[in-house]
Design an enzyme around this catalytic site. Structure first.
Site, PDB file in Angstrom:
ATOM      1  N   CYS A  69       0.894  -1.218   0.013  1.00  0.00           N
ATOM      2  CA  CYS A  69      -0.070   0.076   0.111  1.00  0.00           C
ATOM      3  C   CYS A  69       1.059   1.138  -0.208  1.00  0.00           C
ATOM      4  O   CYS A  69       1.571   1.586  -0.969  1.00  0.00           O
ATOM      5  CB  CYS A  69      -0.988  -0.012   1.195  1.00  0.00           C
ATOM      6  N   GLU A 128      -1.695  -9.022   3.460  1.00  0.00           N
ATOM      7  CA  GLU A 128      -1.680  -9.509   5.025  1.00  0.00           C
ATOM      8  C   GLU A 128      -2.710  -9.854   5.414  1.00  0.00           C
ATOM      9  O   GLU A 128      -3.163 -10.602   6.558  1.00  0.00           O
ATOM     10  CB  GLU A 128      -0.977  -8.560   5.808  1.00  0.00           C
ATOM     11  N   HIS A 130      -3.665  -5.283   0.459  1.00  0.00           N
ATOM     12  CA  HIS A 130      -3.144  -5.464   1.590  1.00  0.00           C
ATOM     13  C   HIS A 130      -3.163  -7.096   1.866  1.00  0.00           C
ATOM     14  O   HIS A 130      -4.105  -7.643   2.208  1.00  0.00           O
ATOM     15  CB  HIS A 130      -3.989  -5.053   2.765  1.00  0.00           C
TER      16      HIS A 130
END
Ligand code: GLN
Length: 539
Positions: free
Chosen positions: A381, A509, A507
């Site tokens: 990001c 994650e 993202h």
């Protein structure tokens, strides 16, 4: 109708309710039950989206774009049940909804009160998880019993059994049993008091999970059982884990927590199957590589600010049997001390997402260091936006290249506001949020990692790569290996020729699991391992 489990916490905050609730969910799923999880948060913000990481740690984003509490990250990493905007309610959201109903005249002139209007709204929020396909709903109540803020939630769950039947509800209270060094004793009094407070409200817990540093003796368990009015087998010890949080579900299984829950509900269940988890623990205990990764962020000192990133690195480490040491580097320190002093020796550098100008120059410097030295680099990001800025400035000579988030007058705004964001004035829930599809270029690192041409990942941003610069960047060696399906938004950039340099606007994650590492994290860690091995073979 599903069964309902309510998890409350006592004595102190940060006692690990999220992890414990997620572990309970996982154990029940492993017995073939369909579980959905929910967190009720007592603060007045409508969601954590506008809160500082110092206040709240990471904001966890779901597929449907809801910005939620980081405990939902634990839920998603440990369980499979659907999480959506019904999975996290705050006091702010509950009141907002009640006040909107009042403005529409829905209460027919009545005085609107905490009981029954707020408590009804809370109960309805819990019941929203009953989708006809769920065996067990687990609702965690944020905060600590005794807080003023959590009272309406506790009152609502006190009433809940009246609506659905006491036999369909289970109250689990997570409490602390501290060890007093001076007295060389475990102390049960805080637990007695905390359960006492619950009983004053009208809730008798069925199971007590006791967090402790030292084992609780049979005698002490008997004392807790007697004072707290629960059977002795319902006093469950949850001792601190010094090796890994992934031990928590296994130790609760060993203490027969899942068995008790199933027995109390009288549910038909299969035997507990946790082979994948046992395997994970095995690779965690027997690593074959050792590497270190620097995470260069604005909130390096805050344990929870990049929670899912740290977790995803661990998952990728487990996948490759690598023990990963994570160095949390404050990006502003790089500005002062220089990258050599802080980054030398790391096998990979990751720059996470973020907002606001502080520390941005340090991130750009760290990325330059990774690019020039051939250190594996992963940008996420804001980390991707900084990689573009760095390339613009230092490779392409674009004077003062920047994002308009930080320099409105930059002569080279290589990162600029998304069109849809130009007229946004309200800050809550208005970013480009949630799952978005992207297509990947053939022969790219991204394609190699995902083994697929089409992906879906979660987003949370307002700014994007400025397409006016696309041709220029491409001509000078940056590869745009992932875009939105219409080709309009840059989602992934890479640098061919570098051992592993990849940055993403989304993202990744938020979609990594301990038993299933996210592909880009796996690729990044693999590159870090091979850098370490090469270094070793040359020395
Ligand atoms: N501040 C940047 C934006 O809004 C990056 C956001 C992020 O890293 N999550 O686009």
């Amino acid at each position: 109708m599903p069964k309902y489990i309510f998890v409350t916490g006592g004595v102190v905050s940060s006692i690990g309710k999220g992890l414990t609730s997620a572990s309970i969910g996982m154990l029940l799923e492993s017995r073939g039950l369909r579980v959905r999880m929910q967190k009720l948060d007592p603060y007045i913000n409508v969601d954590p989206g506008t809160m500082s990481p110092y206040q709240h740690g990471e904001v966890y984003v779901l597929d449907d774009g809801s910005e939620t509490d980081l405990d939902l990250g634990h839920y998603e990493r440990f369980t499979r049940g659907l999480l959506n905007r019904d999975s996290n309610y705050t006091t702010g959201q509950i009141y907002l909804s009640v006040i909107e109903k009042e403005r529409r005249g829905q209460f027919l002139g009545k005085t609107v009160q905490v009981i029954p209007h707020i408590t009804n709204e809370i109960k309805e929020s819990i019941q929203k998880l009953d989708d006809g396909n769920t065996d067990i709903v687990i609702t965690e109540i944020g905060g600590t019993v005794g807080d003023i803020e959590s009272l309406p939630f506790l009152e609502a769950i006190r009433q809940f059994p009246q609506d659905v039947g006491r036999e369909n509800c289970l109250f689990i209270h997570l409490t602390l049993v501290p060890y007093l060094k001076a007295a060389a004793e475990l102390k049960t009094k805080p637990t007695q008091h905390s359960v006492g407070l619950l009983r004053q409200i009208g809730i008798q817990p069925d199971i007590l999970i006791c967090r402790c540093e030292q084992s609780i003796s049979r005698e002490e368990q008997e004392k807790i059982a007697l004072f707290c009015n629960v059977p002795i087998e319902a006093v469950i010890e949850e001792k601190d884990k010094d090796f890994s949080i992934y031990e928590v579900p296994l130790s609760l299984r060993d203490k027969k927590l899942d068995e008790q829950i199933i027995k109390k509900f009288g549910l038909p269940a299969q035997p507990c199957r946790l082979e994948a988890w046992d395997k994970l623990m095995h690779s965690l205990r027997h690593p074959e590589h050792e590497i270190s990764i620097a995470v260069v962020g604005k909130y390096a000192e805050h344990r929870d600010a990049y929670k899912s990133i740290y977790e995803s690195i661990d998952h990728a480490g487990i996948h490759h049997r690598a023990q990963v040491r994570i160095g949390r580097i404050q990006s502003s320190d790089i500005e002062e001390e220089g990258p050599e002093n802080l980054l030398a020796g790391y096998d990979g550098i990751l720059v996470p997402g973020g907002f606001g100008e502080r520390g941005v120059e340090g991130k750009v410097t760290a990325i330059r260091y990774a690019r020039e030295r051939g250190v594996p680099f992963f940008g996420i990001c804001l980390g991707m936006q900084c990689a573009v800025i760095e390339y613009g400035r230092n490779v392409m000579g674009l004077d003062r290249a920047h994002s308009t988030e930080f320099d409105k007058d930059s002569p080279h705004p290589v990162i600029c506001l998304l069109d849809e964001q130009r007229n946004v004035t309200n800050l809550g829930g208005t970013m480009r949020l949630g799952a978005q599809p992207a297509v990947l270029a053939a022969n790219s690192l991204a394609h190699h990692a995902y083994q697929s041409e089409a992906i879906s990942e979660r987003h949370r941003h307002r700014y994007e790569f400025n397409n006016l610069y696309r041709q220029q960047f491409e001509a000078q060696g940056m590869k745009f290996s992932g875009t939105s399906p219409d080709g309009q938004l840059v989602e992934i950039v890479e640098l061919p020729g570098h051992p592993w340099f990849l940055a993403v606007q989304f993202h990744p994650e938020f979609k990594s699991k301990p038993t299933k590492a996210q592909p880009l994290f796996a690729g990044f860690i693999e590159a870090a391992i091979s850098r370490r091995n090469k270094k070793r073979s040359t020395t």
